[in-house]
Write a protein that holds these residues in place. Structure first.
Motif, PDB file in Angstrom:
ATOM      1  N   GLY A  21     -23.145 -10.991  -2.287  1.00 20.76           N
ATOM      2  CA  GLY A  21     -23.264  -9.913  -1.327  1.00 20.76           C
ATOM      3  C   GLY A  21     -24.580  -9.177  -1.477  1.00 20.76           C
ATOM      4  N   ASP A  58     -12.394  -8.958  -9.029  1.00 20.17           N
ATOM      5  CA  ASP A  58     -12.469  -9.548  -7.696  1.00 20.17           C
ATOM      6  C   ASP A  58     -12.590  -8.407  -6.692  1.00 20.17           C
ATOM      7  N   SER A  60     -14.481  -6.402  -3.126  1.00 16.37           N
ATOM      8  CA  SER A  60     -15.101  -6.476  -1.806  1.00 16.37           C
ATOM      9  C   SER A  60     -15.795  -5.160  -1.517  1.00 16.37           C
ATOM     10  N   HIS A  61     -16.865  -5.222  -0.723  1.00 12.08           N
ATOM     11  CA  HIS A  61     -17.592  -4.021  -0.350  1.00 12.08           C
ATOM     12  C   HIS A  61     -16.914  -3.360   0.842  1.00 12.08           C
ATOM     13  N   GLY A  74     -10.493  -3.951  -4.804  1.00 11.94           N
ATOM     14  CA  GLY A  74     -10.054  -5.294  -5.165  1.00 11.94           C
ATOM     15  C   GLY A  74      -9.067  -5.272  -6.311  1.00 11.94           C
TER      16      GLY A  74
END
Length: 206
Positions: A21, A58, A60-61, A74
């Motif tokens: 990312g 794990d 996510s943005h 996450g």
């Protein structure tokens, strides 16, 4: 086994970094002002996500309009025993040259309380720049809080430190993030479970 090598943002990049990312953000932002607060803040969120992913999180943005105070979210899927409940993670990233204040921690606490999962334990993590230590006042609030919390320090996309308060430690059941030195003399983070180093890739002790 070098699980936590520090990556460089210029020059030759690894295949993993090219697909990250952070790398995607840098490519998409090539024509944006790299000195703007929005650019720097978003880049720090991406760097923090990458740093925490190196220890198996794990994430996510999420950051942006309507993020409800959540920059990253996450889980930490370390199923190390039959009683280990994989925790849900809520991360707030603060790129502040003067460091974080107790108000920033209180904001995180409110977010964790409001967004806590009914059946899955939730840990909130406050991440800040690695060159600015947390104040005694903030550390006092952190240690006395009944909400599961972590404090992370990130230097570029390298995790410098991550500590948890007692409620979070009770969820993690012996999982600790510490640091060790490589043969080359580099200081790197290592995850242990009851004193044994965890193989992050295979989610097991080695």
């Amino acid at each position: 086994m070098a699980l936590f090598s520090k990556r460089v943002l210029t020059g030759t990049r690894s295949k993993a970094l090219q697909q990250s990312g952070l790398d995607s953000f840098l490519k998409q932002s090539i024509h944006k002002d790299p000195t703007s607060s929005v650019y720097l803040g978003t880049m720090f969120e991406m760097q923090t996500m990458e740093a925490l992913q190196t220890i198996g999180m794990d994430l996510s943005h999420v950051g942006g309009k309507g993020d409800r105070g959540v920059d990253l979210s996450g889980e930490w899927p370390l199923a190390l025993s039959s009683t280990f409940a994989v925790p849900r993670l809520i991360v707030q990233c603060k790129r502040l040259q003067k460091g974080c204040s107790p108000d920033h921690l209180r904001s995180l606490v409110g977010t964790v309380v409001n967004m806590a999962h009914p059946t899955q334990p939730t840990i909130g993590i406050l991440a800040t720049l690695g060159h600015r230590p947390f104040t005694k006042e903030l550390s006092g609030h952190f240690l006395s809080s009944q909400v599961p919390l972590g404090l992370a320090m990130v230097d570029e996309n390298c995790l410098k430190s991550l500590v948890f308060n007692l409620p979070a430690q009770e969820i993690l059941q012996g999982v600790v993030v510490t640091t060790r030195y490589t043969a080359a003399g580099d200081r790197v983070p290592v995850v242990t479970f009851k004193g044994q180093v965890i193989d992050i890739e295979n989610k097991m002790c080695i």
